[in-house]
Design a protein around this motif. Structure first.
Motif, PDB file in Angstrom:
ATOM      1  N   THR A 297      72.833  39.458  53.349  1.00 24.44           N
ATOM      2  CA  THR A 297      72.105  38.204  53.091  1.00 24.44           C
ATOM      3  C   THR A 297      71.856  37.438  54.385  1.00 24.44           C
ATOM      4  N   THR A 298      72.716  37.635  55.369  1.00 21.96           N
ATOM      5  CA  THR A 298      72.629  36.889  56.628  1.00 21.96           C
ATOM      6  C   THR A 298      71.628  37.496  57.599  1.00 21.96           C
ATOM      7  N   ILE A 299      71.563  38.819  57.624  1.00 21.43           N
ATOM      8  CA  ILE A 299      70.659  39.509  58.543  1.00 21.43           C
ATOM      9  C   ILE A 299      69.208  39.223  58.174  1.00 21.43           C
ATOM     10  N   SER A 300      68.403  38.946  59.177  1.00 25.76           N
ATOM     11  CA  SER A 300      66.999  38.604  58.918  1.00 25.76           C
ATOM     12  C   SER A 300      66.069  39.807  58.905  1.00 25.76           C
ATOM     13  N   GLU A 301      66.459  40.884  59.572  1.00 25.61           N
ATOM     14  CA  GLU A 301      65.572  42.048  59.678  1.00 25.61           C
ATOM     15  C   GLU A 301      65.367  42.706  58.308  1.00 25.61           C
ATOM     16  N   PRO A 302      64.138  43.095  57.966  1.00 29.67           N
ATOM     17  CA  PRO A 302      63.858  43.648  56.633  1.00 29.67           C
ATOM     18  C   PRO A 302      64.166  45.133  56.467  1.00 29.67           C
ATOM     19  N   THR A 303      64.253  45.893  57.556  1.00 31.20           N
ATOM     20  CA  THR A 303      64.562  47.319  57.463  1.00 31.20           C
ATOM     21  C   THR A 303      65.815  47.609  58.283  1.00 31.20           C
ATOM     22  N   ILE A 304      66.821  48.197  57.636  1.00 31.17           N
ATOM     23  CA  ILE A 304      68.157  48.303  58.238  1.00 31.17           C
ATOM     24  C   ILE A 304      68.711  49.715  58.077  1.00 31.17           C
ATOM     25  N   TYR A 305      69.272  50.238  59.166  1.00 32.87           N
ATOM     26  CA  TYR A 305      70.091  51.454  59.101  1.00 32.87           C
ATOM     27  C   TYR A 305      71.545  51.005  59.205  1.00 32.87           C
ATOM     28  N   CYS A 359      63.644  51.414  61.812  1.00 31.18           N
ATOM     29  CA  CYS A 359      64.550  50.346  61.372  1.00 31.18           C
ATOM     30  C   CYS A 359      64.692  49.291  62.469  1.00 31.18           C
ATOM     31  N   GLU A 360      64.480  48.049  62.083  1.00 32.36           N
ATOM     32  CA  GLU A 360      64.522  46.944  63.052  1.00 32.36           C
ATOM     33  C   GLU A 360      65.942  46.480  63.350  1.00 32.36           C
ATOM     34  N   ALA A 361      66.902  46.951  62.546  1.00 29.13           N
ATOM     35  CA  ALA A 361      68.304  46.603  62.777  1.00 29.13           C
ATOM     36  C   ALA A 361      69.180  47.805  62.480  1.00 29.13           C
ATOM     37  N   MET A 417      77.007  54.608  70.307  1.00 29.51           N
ATOM     38  CA  MET A 417      75.695  54.794  70.937  1.00 29.51           C
ATOM     39  C   MET A 417      74.822  55.754  70.141  1.00 29.51           C
ATOM     40  N   GLN A 418      75.438  56.788  69.577  1.00 26.73           N
ATOM     41  CA  GLN A 418      74.671  57.699  68.733  1.00 26.73           C
ATOM     42  C   GLN A 418      74.068  56.950  67.542  1.00 26.73           C
ATOM     43  N   GLN A 419      74.854  56.029  66.970  1.00 25.04           N
ATOM     44  CA  GLN A 419      74.387  55.298  65.791  1.00 25.04           C
ATOM     45  C   GLN A 419      73.386  54.205  66.159  1.00 25.04           C
ATOM     46  N   VAL A 420      73.692  53.414  67.186  1.00 28.31           N
ATOM     47  CA  VAL A 420      72.773  52.355  67.620  1.00 28.31           C
ATOM     48  C   VAL A 420      71.427  52.961  68.007  1.00 28.31           C
ATOM     49  N   GLY A 421      71.456  54.138  68.627  1.00 29.15           N
ATOM     50  CA  GLY A 421      70.233  54.774  69.090  1.00 29.15           C
ATOM     51  C   GLY A 421      69.372  55.377  68.011  1.00 29.15           C
ATOM     52  N   ARG A 422      69.774  55.278  66.759  1.00 29.03           N
ATOM     53  CA  ARG A 422      68.962  55.830  65.680  1.00 29.03           C
ATOM     54  C   ARG A 422      67.898  54.857  65.194  1.00 29.03           C
ATOM     55  N   GLY A 423      68.028  53.597  65.577  1.00 29.22           N
ATOM     56  CA  GLY A 423      67.057  52.604  65.112  1.00 29.22           C
ATOM     57  C   GLY A 423      65.840  52.510  66.003  1.00 29.22           C
ATOM     58  N   ALA A 432      58.648  51.960  80.102  1.00 23.11           N
ATOM     59  CA  ALA A 432      60.086  52.273  80.017  1.00 23.11           C
ATOM     60  C   ALA A 432      60.888  51.100  79.470  1.00 23.11           C
ATOM     61  N   VAL A 433      60.327  50.394  78.505  1.00 19.22           N
ATOM     62  CA  VAL A 433      61.007  49.284  77.843  1.00 19.22           C
ATOM     63  C   VAL A 433      61.271  49.678  76.394  1.00 19.22           C
ATOM     64  N   ALA A 434      62.516  49.614  75.985  1.00 16.86           N
ATOM     65  CA  ALA A 434      62.880  49.972  74.620  1.00 16.86           C
ATOM     66  C   ALA A 434      62.365  48.923  73.647  1.00 16.86           C
ATOM     67  N   ALA A 435      62.040  49.369  72.438  1.00 12.02           N
ATOM     68  CA  ALA A 435      61.492  48.473  71.415  1.00 12.02           C
ATOM     69  C   ALA A 435      62.523  47.429  71.004  1.00 12.02           C
ATOM     70  N   PRO A 436      62.055  46.282  70.506  1.00 15.56           N
ATOM     71  CA  PRO A 436      62.998  45.240  70.075  1.00 15.56           C
ATOM     72  C   PRO A 436      63.820  45.688  68.871  1.00 15.56           C
ATOM     73  N   MET A 437      65.103  45.402  68.911  1.00 15.99           N
ATOM     74  CA  MET A 437      65.993  45.758  67.809  1.00 15.99           C
ATOM     75  C   MET A 437      67.265  44.950  67.930  1.00 15.99           C
ATOM     76  N   THR A 438      67.921  44.732  66.793  1.00 16.00           N
ATOM     77  CA  THR A 438      69.227  44.081  66.788  1.00 16.00           C
ATOM     78  C   THR A 438      70.260  45.067  66.258  1.00 16.00           C
ATOM     79  N   ALA A 439      71.364  45.201  66.969  1.00 18.02           N
ATOM     80  CA  ALA A 439      72.470  46.036  66.512  1.00 18.02           C
ATOM     81  C   ALA A 439      73.654  45.122  66.198  1.00 18.02           C
TER      82      ALA A 439
END
Length: 545
Positions: A297-305, A359-361, A417-423, A432-439
């Motif tokens: 409920t707290t997380i704002s991102e609509p698509t989550i892994y 996934c944005e988060a 890192m394996q898990q964070v890198g899946r989003g 060479a800039v990674a896409a925006p994401m919240t982990a």
């Protein structure tokens, strides 16, 4: 290179180049994931043709022998364990994450009895299997009488029976085998014993129980001297493990991505007593469910892994995730909660990394805590160091220290890192800039600080849960990292400045700071001070590269 930053793509280019320059050489690509096998195969076949490139895994609709006859073959790590000798003709191996390529075996006493019964009833080297069973029982007696947590066999004698068992082609006897996994594990045990890489552990953390486990592992790469390793946490893992060397020349061909659009959020978690393996009561399950629901409920991102230990998912969240009360759960779980699309898996799940790239988060909850013996085993296998009674002194001291502690930390960070890198962070633009994401990460504060160091330029934040605040790092090295990471300057930092800010002397931590991988990822190197004016210690800024 962090997960998602282009290791596999670079490897494909390199393999294509290799195939064109050396048409008489044979190559094998090994990866932990079946999905990755098919992706790498498709990319290579597109450039080189399927007459040159083959692939195989347990679910593939392919002729194994025909595929192995091709000059380039793409396989999973586990292929080697069940197909000894089939890759002896390869001139080069490219291995994605060798930390997962270890051929491991965990056996109980009854498994050696089962193997002996099979061998004697089918007259397949029965004398060798009797000697193996006797050896296992001797080691068991040694552990019982020692009062220790771990013992290793004496390596001052030869084991010809182990060499005999190791050479058996089990596939030739498959019709007589009811449990192939047991015999493969026994064979792996014999192979590891010949290399001095076996030990026996008490098994249970409960001091009143005795449930011994025979552990064995070998590095699952046939020709280590002809091997290229792709790794997300290369220096952290492989600097600990002796035979591997980082190829500094490869840095000339790769620009580290910028993670300025990645936000790492350190989570506060619920205060639940005991290890998650014991979270079986209704009240504890309710605590887990309430926490996960609050977080969503707290997380704002609509698509989550979301990922967490399998034991928590299946023991506490079946009802919340609308899964059947018992039985096998199909991963990843896809569901919707509070208007958000969820893709849920567990830390040990081997799935293709690209499945969640939109996934944005990413939500990482609770570390996958493994028995101490797993870290002991992993270190000795990667470092190629014999397991002796002297080597196990650190492990028998209670808590893991030294290299065992370092490999434990490295495995935790690698998994994160394996898990964070899946989003979505794995999408890297032409600049060479990674896409925006919240982990969102729930882990020990010291580990979080080390994780943040791997993503230079990222921003960090904290999220309080009810009245529970996020704990600050307590480890001295972690506090030093935190100070440097939060420093706005991109220049040398005097040791005195950090000592004054943190309130302790850095001299006693010199050996830990010299060559520290986390510091290097932040772009710094520790320079110890010397006697004389102007020779004070400092942290040298190495620049952006």
């Amino acid at each position: 290179m962090p997960t998602g930053s282009g290791k596999t793509t670079g490897a494909v280019w390199g393999i294509v180049d290799f195939a064109e320059q050396y048409p008489d050489k044979r190559l094998c690509f090994l990866t932990p994931y079946k999905e990755a096998v098919e992706t790498v195969y498709a990319n290579l076949a597109k450039h080189l043709g399927d007459d040159i490139v083959g692939y195989y895994h347990s679910d593939a609709f392919a002729d194994k022998s025909a595929e192995l006859s091709k000059r380039i073959i793409v396989l999973t790590h586990s292929f080697i364990e069940y197909n000894q000798g089939r890759l002896d003709d390869r001139d080069l191996f490219v291995v994605d994450e060798a930390i997962y390529a270890t051929g491991e075996a965990s056996l109980k006493l009854q498994h050696f009895d089962e193997a002996r019964s099979w061998a004697t009833s089918n007259n397949i080297y029965p004398e060798a299997f009797v000697e193996l069973s006797d050896f296992a029982n001797e080691l068991d007696v040694q552990l019982r009488e020692s009062g220790k947590k771990y013992v290793a066999p004496l390596l001052d004698r030869e084991f010809p029976w182990a060499a005999t068992i190791n050479k058996i082609n089990l596939q030739e006897h498959s019709q007589t085998i009811t449990s192939m996994d047991v015999l493969v594990a026994v064979q792996r045990f014999c192979e590891a014993l010949l290399q001095g890489l076996v030990f026996l552990s008490k098994g249970s953390s409960d001091k009143t129980r005795y449930d011994p486990v025979f552990s064995a592992a070998v590095l699952g790469i046939p020709r280590i001297e002809k091997t290229v390793i792709l790794s997300a946490t290369g220096g952290m893992v492989y600097d600990i493990a002796g035979p591997f060397k980082q190829d500094l020349g490869s840095r000339e061909y790769w620009t580290p991505p910028s993670y300025e659009r990645l936000r790492l959020v350190q989570l506060a978690g619920p205060d639940i007593a005991g290890s998650y393996n014991t979270w079986s009561s209704a009240s504890k399950k309710d605590q887990v469910t309430a926490y996960v629901d609050w977080l969503l409920t707290t997380i704002s991102e609509p698509t989550i892994y979301m990922t967490m230990p399998k034991k928590i998912l299946e023991g506490c969240l079946r009802g919340y995730l609308d899964q059947q009360k018992t039985g096998v759960i199909e991963y990843p779980i896809k569901t919707t909660k509070h208007g958000k699309q969820l893709h849920i898996s567990h830390h040990a799940r081997s799935v293709g990394s690209n499945a969640f790239k939109d996934c944005e988060a990413v939500v990482y909850l609770w570390d996958n805590h493994l028995p101490q013996s797993v870290h002991v085993q992993k270190f000795h296998t990667l470092a190629d160091k014999e397991i002796t009674e002297e080597a196990l002194e650190d492990a028998n001291s209670g808590t893991l220290v030294g290299d065992y502690s370092r490999i434990r930390k490295a495995q935790f960070i690698d998994n994160m890192m394996q898990q964070v890198g899946r989003g979505q962070v794995r999408s890297i633009d032409e600049y060479a800039v990674a896409a925006p994401m919240t982990a969102y990460v729930l882990t020990e504060p010291n580990l979080f600080e080390s994780l943040a160091a791997q993503y230079r330029g990222c921003t960090t934040d904290q999220l309080q849960y009810e009245e529970i605040v996020v704990n600050e790092p307590t480890g001295r090295i972690a506090r030093i990292l935190s100070y440097i990471r939060n420093s706005t300057t991109k220049a040398d930092i005097p040791v005195k400045e950090i000592e004054q800010a943190l309130g302790f002397d850095l001299r006693r931590y010199r050996s830990q700071l010299e060559g520290d991988w986390d510091l290097a990822m932040l772009g710094y190197q520790f320079q110890a001070g010397e006697k004389g004016r102007g020779k004070a210690g400092y942290f040298k800024w190495l620049g952006e590269q």
